[in-house]
Structures are given as C-alpha cells and as structure tokens.
Design an enzyme around this catalytic site. Structure first.
Site, PDB file in Angstrom:
ATOM      1  N   ASP A  67       0.814  -1.209   0.000  1.00 32.16           N
ATOM      2  CA  ASP A  67       0.000   0.000   0.000  1.00 32.16           C
ATOM      3  C   ASP A  67       0.848   1.260   0.000  1.00 32.16           C
ATOM      4  O   ASP A  67       2.063   1.212   0.192  1.00 32.16           O
ATOM      5  CB  ASP A  67      -0.949  -0.003   1.215  1.00 32.16           C
ATOM      6  CG  ASP A  67      -0.289  -0.533   2.490  1.00 32.16           C
ATOM      7  OD1 ASP A  67       0.952  -0.451   2.605  1.00 32.16           O
ATOM      8  OD2 ASP A  67      -1.003  -1.025   3.367  1.00 32.16           O
ATOM      9  N   ASN A 136      -7.422  -3.242  14.666  1.00 30.95           N
ATOM     10  CA  ASN A 136      -8.807  -3.537  14.260  1.00 30.95           C
ATOM     11  C   ASN A 136      -8.881  -4.698  13.270  1.00 30.95           C
ATOM     12  O   ASN A 136      -9.916  -4.928  12.652  1.00 30.95           O
ATOM     13  CB  ASN A 136      -9.471  -2.289  13.663  1.00 30.95           C
ATOM     14  CG  ASN A 136      -8.788  -1.829  12.374  1.00 30.95           C
ATOM     15  OD1 ASN A 136      -7.817  -2.427  11.936  1.00 30.95           O
ATOM     16  ND2 ASN A 136      -9.306  -0.767  11.779  1.00 30.95           N
ATOM     17  N   HIS A 138      -7.101  -4.972  10.453  1.00 37.86           N
ATOM     18  CA  HIS A 138      -6.832  -4.704   9.034  1.00 37.86           C
ATOM     19  C   HIS A 138      -5.555  -5.389   8.580  1.00 37.86           C
ATOM     20  O   HIS A 138      -4.632  -5.607   9.355  1.00 37.86           O
ATOM     21  CB  HIS A 138      -6.856  -3.201   8.715  1.00 37.86           C
ATOM     22  CG  HIS A 138      -5.693  -2.397   9.211  1.00 37.86           C
ATOM     23  ND1 HIS A 138      -5.829  -1.142   9.772  1.00 37.86           N
ATOM     24  CD2 HIS A 138      -4.361  -2.636   9.209  1.00 37.86           C
ATOM     25  CE1 HIS A 138      -4.647  -0.672  10.076  1.00 37.86           C
ATOM     26  NE2 HIS A 138      -3.733  -1.559   9.759  1.00 37.86           N
ATOM     27  N   GLU A 143      -9.622  -2.164   5.723  1.00 39.26           N
ATOM     28  CA  GLU A 143     -10.254  -1.885   7.009  1.00 39.26           C
ATOM     29  C   GLU A 143     -11.488  -2.778   7.199  1.00 39.26           C
ATOM     30  O   GLU A 143     -11.964  -3.398   6.234  1.00 39.26           O
ATOM     31  CB  GLU A 143     -10.676  -0.406   7.059  1.00 39.26           C
ATOM     32  CG  GLU A 143      -9.528   0.592   6.867  1.00 39.26           C
ATOM     33  CD  GLU A 143      -8.641   0.751   8.095  1.00 39.26           C
ATOM     34  OE1 GLU A 143      -8.639  -0.136   8.984  1.00 39.26           O
ATOM     35  OE2 GLU A 143      -7.925   1.765   8.159  1.00 39.26           O
TER      36      GLU A 143
HETATM   37  C1  F6R Z   1       1.574  -1.684   6.223  1.00 41.50           C
HETATM   38  C2  F6R Z   1       0.246  -2.226   6.335  1.00 41.50           C
HETATM   39  C3  F6R Z   1      -0.515  -2.290   7.613  1.00 41.50           C
HETATM   40  C4  F6R Z   1       0.332  -2.605   8.847  1.00 41.50           C
HETATM   41  C5  F6R Z   1      -0.519  -2.552  10.112  1.00 41.50           C
HETATM   42  C6  F6R Z   1       0.298  -2.798  11.344  1.00 41.50           C
HETATM   43  O1  F6R Z   1       2.039  -1.756   4.872  1.00 41.50           O
HETATM   44  O2  F6R Z   1      -0.260  -2.615   5.338  1.00 41.50           O
HETATM   45  O3  F6R Z   1      -1.529  -3.261   7.505  1.00 41.50           O
HETATM   46  O4  F6R Z   1       0.913  -3.865   8.691  1.00 41.50           O
HETATM   47  O5  F6R Z   1      -1.135  -1.302  10.201  1.00 41.50           O
HETATM   48  O6  F6R Z   1       1.159  -1.714  11.524  1.00 41.50           O
HETATM   49  P1  F6R Z   1       2.320  -1.766  12.621  1.00 41.50           P
HETATM   50  O7  F6R Z   1       3.269  -2.832  12.184  1.00 41.50           O
HETATM   51  O8  F6R Z   1       2.969  -0.381  12.539  1.00 41.50           O
HETATM   52  O9  F6R Z   1       1.674  -2.053  13.902  1.00 41.50           O
END
Ligand code: F6R
Length: 246
Positions: A67, A136, A138, A143
C-alpha cells in the site's frame, strides 16, 4: 494456519527472516510481498544482516508492496517509498526497478489501482507475502467491512488507523486520509503468507484472529481461507489467546 510463538520480538523477527531467506535462496527470482509499519522492522534488519554477513542476494528478487498513502510524494519522509528505501532497499543489492509500490501522487487513483493490480498479475504472484495486522484486524489497509473479493482499491483510512499512524507525523491532521491498498483477493494471490504480530497492543487482535471466527468486521480473519499462512508472534502478542485446558 500454522502458529509460531516466540519469546520476544527479536526471536520472532529472526524466524520471519529465516523463512524469507529460505525462499530467496531456493529461488533467486522470488517475488516478495512486503509491508511497512513498525512490525516488520526487525525482519528487515535481519535481512540486511543476512545480506551483509551471509551473502544472501536480492539481485534478481522482485518486491511488491501492499500500500501507499494518497497525496504523499515518493520522497515525502513518511511515504512508504521512503520507508522501504530507508529500512531495506538501500541496504541490500536489490534493483530499484524490481521494486513496486503504488504511486500515491497519481492524478487518477482509480487508474493507479488497475495498473497496480496488473503489476501483481504480471510481475507476481507473490511467492511469499509479509503482512502486519492492525489493532482492528486490518491487513494492508483493508479496514473492517472490506469485501473478500476486493482487488487493489482506494480506501478511506478509519480514525483508529490514522490515530495509530500519527506517531510518525507531526500531527494527526497531517496523516493522509486515503490510501491505495492491495485488496483481500490481491493478497490471496500470494502462494505463501507470513503474518507478523508483536507486542501487547496486538494481543486482542491476535486472540480475535485465533478465535477462528471469519468475518469482514475483522479482515485478517479471511486468512483462515488461505491454504498457506504462518502466523509468527511474540509472547506479548499471544498473551490473550485462550489455549485448551485454561
Ligand atoms: C503496512 C500495512 C498495515 C500494517 C498494520 C500494522 O504496509 O499494510 O496493515 O501492517 O497497520 O502496523 P504496525 O506494524 O505499525 O503495527
């Protein structure tokens, strides 16, 4: 889903790095699906170490990121382009033309989504996809409520995701409101998936995932429908999982 629990973050990251290196050593032209965020930092550190000390080469490896924020230029300090360059790419022998990340400055996000899904189909599929998990549930920026058949799409980030990611920005107002993310179905094109979770703030999400209830309210739960997923967690992230006999 295979579940591997490690004593701490470093041990979990080392195991993830072993699996990535095994993939790259088996096939020097592997396609790796990569994530940003705090969780894979230890993995990337270990991969850099493996490149420097054990000569694991990424010369012919291709990478496809999950992303990118809409509205951030590639050289913005918090763009995922900058993240990947700083945290991994500039420290290993990968060719930048073999690395793919959505363009957050595109004049047409919809066209960019179609272009990026074609990258996944033409360069990919990913041999091994690395994922983190949001509190959450994701994955990527899919989301709660995301359709399991979703391909790369534009997403409006929910407040909790923006609030969580505001730790990297001067203020919450500066966190982009939208992103381009690969969809659930795009992620499912991967042959193998490694889902990483670490720390107490992920414990509830890991417990929810391991309850095995599959629901769009918790997008990571769709991973139960993929044939080859390994969840790598540290003890803190595993702390709320109810094991049999408890
Ligand atoms: C990042 C992504 C997100 C993260 C998630 C966890 O490319 O796609 O899904 O993997 O938000 O983020 P952290 O590792 O910062 O807790």
């Amino acid at each position: 889903m295979e579940v591997l629990v490690f004593e701490d973050y470093d041990a979990a990251s080392a195991q993830a790095a072993r699996l990535v290196e095994t993939q790259v050593l088996e096939n020097g032209q592997s396609v790796l699906g990569l994530a940003t965020g705090s969780t894979p930092l230890g993995l990337y550190k270990a991969l850099i170490e493996g490149f420097k000390t054990r000569g694991v080469s990424y010369k012919n490896v291709r990478t496809i990121n999950l992303d990118e924020y809409i509205g951030l230029a590639k050289d913005h300090p918090e763009s995922y382009h900058t993240f990947m360059s700083k945290r991994l790419f500039k420290h290993i022998d990968i060719s930048l033309e073999n690395t793919y990340i959505p363009d957050g400055m595109t004049h047409s996000p919809e066209e960019e989504c179609q272009r990026y899904e074609a990258v996944i189909d033409n360069v990919g599929p990913m041999d091994l996809q690395i994922l983190g998990i949001g509190t959450n549930g994701h994955i990527g920026f899919n989301e709660p409520g995301t359709d399991p058949t979703s391909l790369t799409h534009v997403v409006e980030l929910v407040h909790s995701t923006r609030a969580s990611n505001s730790r990297f920005f001067p203020s919450l107002d500066e966190v982009p409101t939208h992103a381009v993310t690969t969809g659930i179905q795009s992620i499912f094109k991967s042959r193998k998936i490694i889902l990483l979770a670490s720390g107490k703030n992920k414990a509830a999400a890991v417990a929810q995932l391991l309850s095995k209830e599959i629901s769009a309210d918790f997008p990571a739960s769709f991973l139960w429908n993929h044939p080859d997923v390994t969840l790598i967690v540290d003890k803190d992230a595993y702390a709320l999982v109810q094991t049999e006999g408890q």
